[in-house]
Design an enzyme around this catalytic site. Structure first.
Site, PDB file in Angstrom:
ATOM      1  N   GLY A 257       2.215   7.502  -8.045  1.00  0.00           N
ATOM      2  CA  GLY A 257       0.788   6.991  -7.269  1.00  0.00           C
ATOM      3  C   GLY A 257      -0.023   8.218  -6.816  1.00  0.00           C
ATOM      4  O   GLY A 257      -1.672   8.306  -7.412  1.00  0.00           O
TER       5      GLY A 257
ATOM      6  N   GLU B 172      15.398   7.217 -17.108  1.00  0.00           N
ATOM      7  CA  GLU B 172      15.440   8.061 -15.261  1.00  0.00           C
ATOM      8  C   GLU B 172      17.323   7.862 -14.555  1.00  0.00           C
ATOM      9  O   GLU B 172      17.861   8.886 -14.376  1.00  0.00           O
ATOM     10  CB  GLU B 172      14.994   6.208 -14.131  1.00  0.00           C
TER      11      GLU B 172
ATOM     12  N   GLN C 130       2.160   3.506  -5.402  1.00  0.00           N
ATOM     13  CA  GLN C 130       1.328   3.523  -6.321  1.00  0.00           C
ATOM     14  C   GLN C 130      -0.193   2.128  -6.151  1.00  0.00           C
ATOM     15  O   GLN C 130      -0.918   2.287  -6.378  1.00  0.00           O
ATOM     16  CB  GLN C 130       1.967   2.071  -7.614  1.00  0.00           C
TER      17      GLN C 130
ATOM     18  N   HIS D 284       5.787  -2.339 -13.479  1.00  0.00           N
ATOM     19  CA  HIS D 284       6.303  -1.980 -14.100  1.00  0.00           C
ATOM     20  C   HIS D 284       7.232  -3.218 -14.435  1.00  0.00           C
ATOM     21  O   HIS D 284       7.403  -4.323 -13.591  1.00  0.00           O
ATOM     22  CB  HIS D 284       7.994  -1.163 -12.682  1.00  0.00           C
TER      23      HIS D 284
ATOM     24  N   GLU E  83      19.519  29.838 -10.134  1.00  0.00           N
ATOM     25  CA  GLU E  83      19.467  29.988 -11.539  1.00  0.00           C
ATOM     26  C   GLU E  83      20.130  27.961 -12.407  1.00  0.00           C
ATOM     27  O   GLU E  83      19.440  28.114 -12.994  1.00  0.00           O
ATOM     28  CB  GLU E  83      20.627  30.237 -11.851  1.00  0.00           C
TER      29      GLU E  83
ATOM     30  N   GLN F  86      10.573  -7.730  -4.669  1.00  0.00           N
ATOM     31  CA  GLN F  86       9.308  -8.676  -5.460  1.00  0.00           C
ATOM     32  C   GLN F  86       9.991  -9.889  -5.292  1.00  0.00           C
ATOM     33  O   GLN F  86       8.990 -10.882  -4.901  1.00  0.00           O
ATOM     34  CB  GLN F  86       9.032  -7.668  -6.476  1.00  0.00           C
TER      35      GLN F  86
ATOM     36  N   TYR G 267       0.968  -1.762  -0.482  1.00  0.00           N
ATOM     37  CA  TYR G 267       0.101  -0.244   0.063  1.00  0.00           C
ATOM     38  C   TYR G 267       0.669   1.835   0.371  1.00  0.00           C
ATOM     39  O   TYR G 267       1.086   2.126   0.111  1.00  0.00           O
ATOM     40  CB  TYR G 267      -0.851  -0.213   1.317  1.00  0.00           C
TER      41      TYR G 267
END
Length: 333
Positions: free
Chosen positions: A134, A195, A28, A108, A227, A86, A25
């Protein structure tokens, strides 16, 4: 050209009357869980007890359980855990409890594409990857809109997986903006490349180099910060709205000429060669192996690099200046 699906192409019937389990939770996970529930889909949440995310899930009206309970009888199991954990969680808690015909969903493609997770052939494997964090997936849905998503199907038994994936994408609001068809390979490799080379690695290194060059030349750090760091948002917002052309239309003629005549001296053929090298490390799986090994080894290099930037002059000056800017809702880690 990519195939794009909209609400008329992505019926919620693929999930209507069925259970969806969301594992994790976090960024995402909270968005997918709430959006799917608001779309009339039954959602169960798996989260570690007595954690911050567990508390948030309960505040949002969910009753989190362990993974085995959450995925029992679920037509779709959405794994929203960090890439680096995972595979371990899948092997220990998800794989032993999978049933033929269930669908594994990813946001992903990292673990599927690089083979850290290899589901059985009788399991559908799909992806819905929102092109935004998310909190944006949730806030845009609440407003009545949606964040564009990517869809990919790695394993599909009789077409059920794609129907479920399209329903998932519609249920979180993605079909309102458009769901673009891709593959696990393309999504994973382009996401990592973006990325590393542009969005995070390239941009942050450009900001640091510009800041350090001005300070080394004797200019005030505060001026250099404005700047090279603060005004990046102004330019990015213009690009986001209308591409490079609108950005150039909106800035001064002097700035536009400097952009057109000097930018290629910063991003040189040597820079592009390094980009190609980085892409090669991604496509070969070398980066994935390096990252997994770094995580399993205790994140020593990761923490050293992070701490170096966290304590840099750029970040110290920025923290001081952002306190003065009440309108930006400054966030400090």
């Amino acid at each position: 050209m990519a195939t794009i699906y909209y609400e008329k192409d992505a019926s919620l019937d693929g999930l209507r009357g069925k259970k969806v389990a969301v594992v994790g939770y976090g960024s995402q996970g909270h968005a997918h869980s709430q959006n799917l529930r608001d779309s009339g889909i039954q959602v169960s949440v798996a989260e570690l007890p007595n954690t911050a995310n567990d508390k948030i899930a309960r505040e949002h009206g969910f009753v989190p359980t362990d993974i085995k309970t959450a995925i029992d009888g679920a037509a779709l199991i959405i794994i929203t855990l960090p890439d680096q954990v995972q595979a371990k969680v899948y092997a220990k808690e998800i794989a032993p409890n999978l049933k033929p015909g269930q669908t594994l969903g990813f946001c992903h493609g990292f673990n599927i594409h690089f083979g850290y997770i290899v589901p059985p052939k009788d399991i559908n494997v799909v992806m819905i990857a929102p092109k935004g964090p998310g909190h944006l997936v949730r806030s845009e849905f609440v407003k009545g809109g949606g964040v564009p998503c990517l869809i990919a199907v790695q394993q599909d038994n009789g077409g059920a997986g794609k129907k479920i994936a399209l329903a998932w994408g519609n249920g979180i609001g993605g079909a309102r903006a458009g769901i673009l068809e891709t593959t696990f390979k393309e999504e994973t490799e382009t996401d990592l490349f973006g990325e590393q080379v542009v969005l995070c690695g390239g941009l942050s290194s450009l900001i640091k180099a510009g800041f350090e060059t001005l300070v080394a030349a004797g200019y005030q750090p505060e001026i250099a910060y404005f700047e090279c760091m603060h005004e990046v948002k102004l330019i990015v917002d213009l690009i986001y709205q209308g591409g490079l052309s609108y950005m150039r239309y909106s800035i001064s003629d002097t700035a536009e000429y400097g952009d057109l005549s000097r930018g290629s001296r910063i991003i040189t053929d040597q820079t592009k060669a390094e980009m190609k090298k980085i892409l090669g490390e991604i496509t070969s799986g070398a980066f994935a192996k390096e990252w997994v090994a770094e995580y399993q080894g205790g994140l020593k290099k990761f923490n050293e690099l992070y701490q170096k930037d966290y304590t840099s002059q750029l970040e110290q000056v920025g923290r001081k200046l952002r306190k003065m800017m009440k309108w930006i809702n400054a966030k400090e880690v």
